[in-house]
Design a protein around this motif. Structure first.
Motif, PDB file in Angstrom:
ATOM      1  N   PHE A  68      50.440  47.142  41.006  1.00 34.65           N
ATOM      2  CA  PHE A  68      50.094  46.588  39.697  1.00 34.65           C
ATOM      3  C   PHE A  68      48.896  45.652  39.806  1.00 34.65           C
ATOM      4  O   PHE A  68      47.960  45.738  39.010  1.00 34.65           O
ATOM      5  CB  PHE A  68      51.286  45.837  39.096  1.00 34.65           C
ATOM      6  CG  PHE A  68      50.925  45.086  37.859  1.00 34.65           C
ATOM      7  CD1 PHE A  68      50.737  45.750  36.659  1.00 34.65           C
ATOM      8  CD2 PHE A  68      50.744  43.715  37.892  1.00 34.65           C
ATOM      9  CE1 PHE A  68      50.392  45.063  35.509  1.00 34.65           C
ATOM     10  CE2 PHE A  68      50.407  43.015  36.753  1.00 34.65           C
ATOM     11  CZ  PHE A  68      50.221  43.698  35.563  1.00 34.65           C
ATOM     12  N   ILE A  69      48.915  44.770  40.788  1.00 37.55           N
ATOM     13  CA  ILE A  69      47.797  43.834  40.964  1.00 37.55           C
ATOM     14  C   ILE A  69      46.513  44.600  41.261  1.00 37.55           C
ATOM     15  O   ILE A  69      45.448  44.291  40.715  1.00 37.55           O
ATOM     16  CB  ILE A  69      48.118  42.811  42.065  1.00 37.55           C
ATOM     17  CG1 ILE A  69      49.214  41.871  41.574  1.00 37.55           C
ATOM     18  CG2 ILE A  69      46.882  42.032  42.468  1.00 37.55           C
ATOM     19  CD1 ILE A  69      49.758  40.965  42.642  1.00 37.55           C
ATOM     20  N   PHE A  71      45.615  47.752  40.445  1.00 38.67           N
ATOM     21  CA  PHE A  71      45.062  48.439  39.283  1.00 38.67           C
ATOM     22  C   PHE A  71      44.712  47.461  38.164  1.00 38.67           C
ATOM     23  O   PHE A  71      43.782  47.696  37.406  1.00 38.67           O
ATOM     24  CB  PHE A  71      46.024  49.523  38.794  1.00 38.67           C
ATOM     25  CG  PHE A  71      45.993  50.741  39.661  1.00 38.67           C
ATOM     26  CD1 PHE A  71      44.947  51.628  39.571  1.00 38.67           C
ATOM     27  CD2 PHE A  71      46.988  50.979  40.583  1.00 38.67           C
ATOM     28  CE1 PHE A  71      44.885  52.746  40.376  1.00 38.67           C
ATOM     29  CE2 PHE A  71      46.952  52.094  41.396  1.00 38.67           C
ATOM     30  CZ  PHE A  71      45.895  52.968  41.294  1.00 38.67           C
ATOM     31  N   ASP A  72      45.431  46.374  38.056  1.00 39.29           N
ATOM     32  CA  ASP A  72      45.112  45.376  37.050  1.00 39.29           C
ATOM     33  C   ASP A  72      43.745  44.752  37.329  1.00 39.29           C
ATOM     34  O   ASP A  72      42.938  44.570  36.412  1.00 39.29           O
ATOM     35  CB  ASP A  72      46.204  44.304  37.031  1.00 39.29           C
ATOM     36  CG  ASP A  72      46.036  43.332  35.895  1.00 39.29           C
ATOM     37  OD1 ASP A  72      45.799  43.796  34.769  1.00 39.29           O
ATOM     38  OD2 ASP A  72      46.154  42.124  36.136  1.00 39.29           O
ATOM     39  N   LEU A  73      43.471  44.434  38.575  1.00 38.59           N
ATOM     40  CA  LEU A  73      42.174  43.851  38.924  1.00 38.59           C
ATOM     41  C   LEU A  73      41.043  44.857  38.744  1.00 38.59           C
ATOM     42  O   LEU A  73      39.948  44.494  38.325  1.00 38.59           O
ATOM     43  CB  LEU A  73      42.186  43.327  40.354  1.00 38.59           C
ATOM     44  CG  LEU A  73      43.012  42.071  40.586  1.00 38.59           C
ATOM     45  CD1 LEU A  73      43.007  41.707  42.059  1.00 38.59           C
ATOM     46  CD2 LEU A  73      42.493  40.927  39.757  1.00 38.59           C
ATOM     47  N   GLU A  74      41.309  46.104  39.076  1.00 41.97           N
ATOM     48  CA  GLU A  74      40.251  47.099  38.908  1.00 41.97           C
ATOM     49  C   GLU A  74      39.936  47.331  37.431  1.00 41.97           C
ATOM     50  O   GLU A  74      38.787  47.522  37.060  1.00 41.97           O
ATOM     51  CB  GLU A  74      40.650  48.402  39.589  1.00 41.97           C
ATOM     52  CG  GLU A  74      40.606  48.285  41.104  1.00 41.97           C
ATOM     53  CD  GLU A  74      40.971  49.565  41.805  1.00 41.97           C
ATOM     54  OE1 GLU A  74      41.329  50.551  41.136  1.00 41.97           O
ATOM     55  OE2 GLU A  74      40.888  49.589  43.032  1.00 41.97           O
ATOM     56  N   ILE A  75      40.957  47.297  36.596  1.00 41.45           N
ATOM     57  CA  ILE A  75      40.712  47.443  35.164  1.00 41.45           C
ATOM     58  C   ILE A  75      39.974  46.210  34.621  1.00 41.45           C
ATOM     59  O   ILE A  75      39.173  46.307  33.698  1.00 41.45           O
ATOM     60  CB  ILE A  75      42.045  47.680  34.420  1.00 41.45           C
ATOM     61  CG1 ILE A  75      42.646  49.030  34.818  1.00 41.45           C
ATOM     62  CG2 ILE A  75      41.861  47.624  32.925  1.00 41.45           C
ATOM     63  CD1 ILE A  75      41.766  50.223  34.530  1.00 41.45           C
ATOM     64  N   ALA A  76      40.231  45.050  35.214  1.00 39.04           N
ATOM     65  CA  ALA A  76      39.548  43.832  34.768  1.00 39.04           C
ATOM     66  C   ALA A  76      38.040  43.932  34.982  1.00 39.04           C
ATOM     67  O   ALA A  76      37.269  43.267  34.286  1.00 39.04           O
ATOM     68  CB  ALA A  76      40.109  42.616  35.496  1.00 39.04           C
TER      69      ALA A  76
END
Length: 119
Positions: A68-69, A71-76
């Protein structure tokens, strides 16, 4: 050395520290402290809160959290790109498409490996 020119910097540091520390101190002093069995029960971590620290645990919780972290950072990274889309032109657009393609390949790989399955 003129200390008057450092006054805005010192004031900025003091206000920043106060904004960071004051809510925590107020919460500790004014907040209720009534622990009961429900508050001390396991919550989304998968094991009891007050047991032996050397017990075995299911690593899937941490795997999902790390994914989650990741993919969350990559989407950010897409937010600044979306804001500056007109400035980066077609080269920036295709660079982001390559980035998204790599992201999708990684997501499909972890899906096929079963990293997201809960059994």
């Amino acid at each position: 050395m003129n200390l008057a020119q450092y006054l805005p910097v010192l004031l900025f540091i003091l206000v920043g520290v106060a904004i960071g520390v004051l809510p925590q101190v107020l919460g500790y002093v004014l907040g209720p402290n009534r622990p009961d069995a429900a508050k001390n029960s396991p919550y989304e971590c998968g094991f009891e809160a007050f047991e032996n620290a050397r017990m075995q645990f299911d690593v899937r919780y941490y795997l999902v959290a790390i994914l989650f972290i990741l993919f969350d950072l990559e989407i950010a990274f897409l937010f600044p790109w979306a804001v500056a889309l007109h400035d980066v032109g077609m080269a920036g657009f295709w660079g982001a498409m390559i980035f998204l393609a790599i992201l999708v390949v990684g997501f499909v790989y972890e899906w096929k490996k079963g990293a997201l399955d809960w059994e």
